[in-house]
Design a protein around this motif. Structure first.
Motif, short mmCIF file in Angstrom:
data_model
loop_
_atom_site.label_atom_id
_atom_site.label_comp_id
_atom_site.label_asym_id
_atom_site.label_seq_id
_atom_site.Cartn_x
_atom_site.Cartn_y
_atom_site.Cartn_z
N TYR A 138 0.78 -1.12 0.13
CA TYR A 138 0.19 0.24 -0.14
C TYR A 138 1.02 0.97 0.52
O TYR A 138 0.31 2.47 -0.82
CB TYR A 138 -1.09 -0.17 1.21
CG TYR A 138 -2.06 1.22 1.12
CD1 TYR A 138 -3.15 1.12 0.16
CD2 TYR A 138 -2.01 2.32 2.48
CE1 TYR A 138 -3.95 2.38 -0.01
CE2 TYR A 138 -2.67 2.83 1.82
CZ TYR A 138 -3.74 3.26 0.96
OH TYR A 138 -4.78 3.84 1.71
N LEU A 139 2.07 0.98 0.75
CA LEU A 139 2.21 2.35 0.91
C LEU A 139 3.62 2.80 0.11
O LEU A 139 3.75 3.72 -0.82
CB LEU A 139 4.06 1.95 2.22
CG LEU A 139 3.14 2.16 3.51
CD1 LEU A 139 3.79 2.55 4.50
CD2 LEU A 139 2.32 4.02 3.55
N ARG A 143 3.21 5.97 -3.18
CA ARG A 143 4.48 6.40 -3.62
C ARG A 143 4.27 6.72 -4.52
O ARG A 143 4.74 8.04 -5.43
CB ARG A 143 5.32 6.63 -2.70
CG ARG A 143 6.75 7.19 -3.07
CD ARG A 143 8.21 6.09 -2.16
NE ARG A 143 7.90 4.88 -3.02
CZ ARG A 143 8.29 4.31 -2.60
NH1 ARG A 143 8.75 3.57 -1.13
NH2 ARG A 143 8.27 2.27 -3.02
N ASP A 144 4.37 5.56 -5.19
CA ASP A 144 4.79 5.06 -6.75
C ASP A 144 4.14 6.50 -8.06
O ASP A 144 3.94 6.56 -8.44
CB ASP A 144 5.28 3.86 -7.15
CG ASP A 144 6.44 3.46 -6.63
OD1 ASP A 144 6.98 4.52 -6.16
OD2 ASP A 144 6.43 2.13 -6.25
N TYR A 145 2.34 5.64 -6.98
CA TYR A 145 0.88 6.88 -8.34
C TYR A 145 0.19 7.01 -7.61
O TYR A 145 -0.67 7.39 -8.24
CB TYR A 145 0.66 5.10 -8.69
CG TYR A 145 1.76 3.79 -9.07
CD1 TYR A 145 1.92 4.33 -10.58
CD2 TYR A 145 1.77 3.25 -8.74
CE1 TYR A 145 2.73 3.25 -10.99
CE2 TYR A 145 2.50 1.82 -9.08
CZ TYR A 145 3.49 2.38 -10.75
OH TYR A 145 4.07 1.12 -11.02
N TYR A 183 -4.75 1.84 -12.32
CA TYR A 183 -3.52 1.41 -12.99
C TYR A 183 -3.65 0.00 -13.30
O TYR A 183 -3.16 -0.63 -14.25
CB TYR A 183 -2.89 0.67 -11.42
CG TYR A 183 -1.78 0.43 -10.67
CD1 TYR A 183 -1.13 0.64 -11.31
CD2 TYR A 183 -2.29 -1.08 -10.68
CE1 TYR A 183 0.27 -0.17 -10.69
CE2 TYR A 183 -0.83 -2.41 -10.55
CZ TYR A 183 0.45 -1.20 -11.14
OH TYR A 183 2.15 -2.92 -10.41
N ASP A 184 -4.61 -0.64 -13.58
CA ASP A 184 -5.37 -2.01 -14.70
C ASP A 184 -4.65 -1.32 -15.73
O ASP A 184 -4.22 -1.89 -16.86
CB ASP A 184 -6.34 -2.38 -14.56
CG ASP A 184 -6.88 -2.94 -12.66
OD1 ASP A 184 -5.86 -3.66 -12.08
OD2 ASP A 184 -8.28 -3.13 -13.14
N ASP A 212 -4.61 9.08 -17.96
CA ASP A 212 -4.30 10.00 -17.68
C ASP A 212 -2.84 9.37 -17.10
O ASP A 212 -1.16 9.67 -17.06
CB ASP A 212 -4.35 10.94 -16.48
CG ASP A 212 -5.66 11.68 -17.80
OD1 ASP A 212 -5.25 12.00 -18.58
OD2 ASP A 212 -6.00 11.87 -16.51
N LEU A 213 -2.80 7.77 -16.48
CA LEU A 213 -1.14 7.96 -15.51
C LEU A 213 -0.80 7.12 -16.31
O LEU A 213 1.14 7.23 -16.15
CB LEU A 213 -2.31 6.85 -14.88
CG LEU A 213 -1.01 5.16 -14.02
CD1 LEU A 213 -0.55 6.77 -13.08
CD2 LEU A 213 -1.60 4.42 -12.95
N GLY A 214 -1.07 6.57 -17.33
CA GLY A 214 0.36 6.00 -18.39
C GLY A 214 1.11 7.37 -19.41
O GLY A 214 3.00 6.89 -19.49
#
Length: 418
Positions: A138-139, A143-145, A183-184, A212-214
């Motif tokens: 989780y942490l 932090r990463d995403y 994230y998927d 957007d995440l990509g």
């Protein structure tokens, strides 16, 4: 003249599947450059998908027909949270065993009629997002995403705004759903090169999160494409009936009842449904759509047959059509008519008609059964029964060994006596 370079976008445009696209010109170009991968996610909230999922399944069907690779993503991980989109309350949480059982049933009954699975370049692939979501720390994930998702933007999505405007609670658990779905998309791109996520227009916010995440995390251009949601002429979401969802699993809704759902479609919807849920040629659909008066019933029979064929196979579609013809056009009884079995001994003492209506699935409760009888909507062996105290006995058994019950003009069932 074709509107797009790619066959896929032309087919979707001609059949009414395109509502929004994040960058249609760039997607069109990408689809023209060779085999691409696209996916749609399906949560495992029941042991079957329903016709509300059919639009997405048909989009994947056409994607594969145009020599691309479709991915059916099972939400083994996200089903533990539940999509909060346009819901008034939090979904009941399910345990792992229930989710896995649902996925097994869906795999075996709801996709293989529409898609070709295998190891080839354009064969469909089925994956489970629990494979990567369950092991996230989780942490580390936050932090990463987490830094790529702003609360401001998430609050702007219609699915969230609607929930808040109704003053319905939106838990942190559910709020994380859109982060997981975003994230998927990133994970599928990293594993399989997937460039496109599709879905209904109510999923736009969740899908665009992945786009957007990509871009932010991997500097990749991904694409979102949604189809308009189908509603009935009175504005209701398609796929619900008096007796609940229209399931794709034959064990949960018989092919005959599936056929009857499409056969009873509103006249003005026929062209739209033929384009969306059958593979008939567009010129044939145009011909059927132009029929008027009583002739439109022939178009609705073709709609019902073609929709049932693609979901349950040609043999089941033909049996359903034959049964419908015997029941509705010849006044008889078809072998495929929904039925229940009872012991003859029960009839000796008499069975209340209201109870038989409930047992046969023609009424959901005694109150509904009572209203049907009082309104003159119930027939026993094609004879109207208006007495709510009516009790069925041995002499109600027809020569063929059953009692035929009808609720209204369109719903019938057999009580088989053994």
């Amino acid at each position: 003249m074709s509107k797009y370079k790619s066959d896929f976008l032309n087919i979707l445009d001609q059949r009414g599947f395109i509502h929004q696209c994040s960058d249609v010109d760039a997607l069109d170009q990408k689809l023209s450059e060779g085999v691409q991968s696209a996916y749609i996610g399906f949560d495992a909230t029941a042991q079957s998908l329903h016709i509300g999922n059919l639009t997405g399944i048909m989009m994947l069907h056409w994607f594969q027909a145009c020599d691309h690779k479709p991915i059916t993503l099972m939400g083994g991980g996200t089903s533990k949270i539940g999509d909060p989109s346009f819901k008034d309350e939090q979904r009941k949480l399910m345990d792992d065993d229930t989710i896995n059982t649902n996925i097994d049933h869906i795999k075996n009954t709801c996709f293989r009629q529409f898609l070709r699975y295998g190891d080839g370049e354009t064969d469909a692939l089925m994956v489970n997002n629990n494979d990567w979501l369950d092991g996230l720390k989780y942490l580390s994930f936050l932090r990463d995403y987490g830094r790529y998702f702003t609360i401001n933007r998430m609050l702007s999505f219609d699915s969230v705004k609607t929930r808040l405007e109704r003053e319905s609670p939106l838990s942190l658990l559910e709020f994380n759903y859109m982060v997981m779905q975003g994230y998927d998309f990133l994970e599928l791109h990293r594993r399989y090169g997937t460039v496109l996520q599709m879905g209904g227009s109510d999923q736009w916010g969740n899908i665009i999160n992945g786009v957007d995440l990509g871009h932010k995390a991997d500097k990749k251009q991904l694409f979102a494409l949604t189809a308009p949601l189908l509603t009935t002429p009175d504005g209701k979401k398609m796929g619900k009936t008096e007796n609940g969802a229209v399931w794709l699993n034959a064990a949960m809704l018989s092919p005959y009842n599936y056929y009857q759902y499409w056969r009873n479609a509103d006249d003005v919807m026929v062209g739209t449904l033929l384009r969306r849920f059958t593979t008939l040629a567009l010129d044939e659909i145009a011909r059927l759509e132009a029929l008027a008066g009583q002739e439109i019933n022939e178009a609705k029979k073709i709609l019902a047959f073609e929709a049932t064929k693609i979901c349950h196979g040609e043999d089941e579609a033909r049996k359903a059509a034959d049964t419908a013809q015997k029941v509705f056009e010849q006044g008889g009884v078809g072998s495929d008519l929904p039925s229940i079995e009872i012991e003859k001994a029960r009839l000796t003492g008499g069975i209340a008609l209201l109870d038989l209506l409930i047992e046969s699935g023609l009424a959901a409760s005694k109150g509904e059964a009572r209203r049907l009888v009082q309104g003159g909507g119930v027939r026993r062996n094609d004879e109207i029964i208006t007495d709510i105290a009516y009790t069925a006995h041995d002499n109600d058994i027809a020569a063929e060994g059953h009692i035929k019950l009808s609720a209204g003009k369109k719903r019938h069932a057999l009580v088989r006596v053994r």
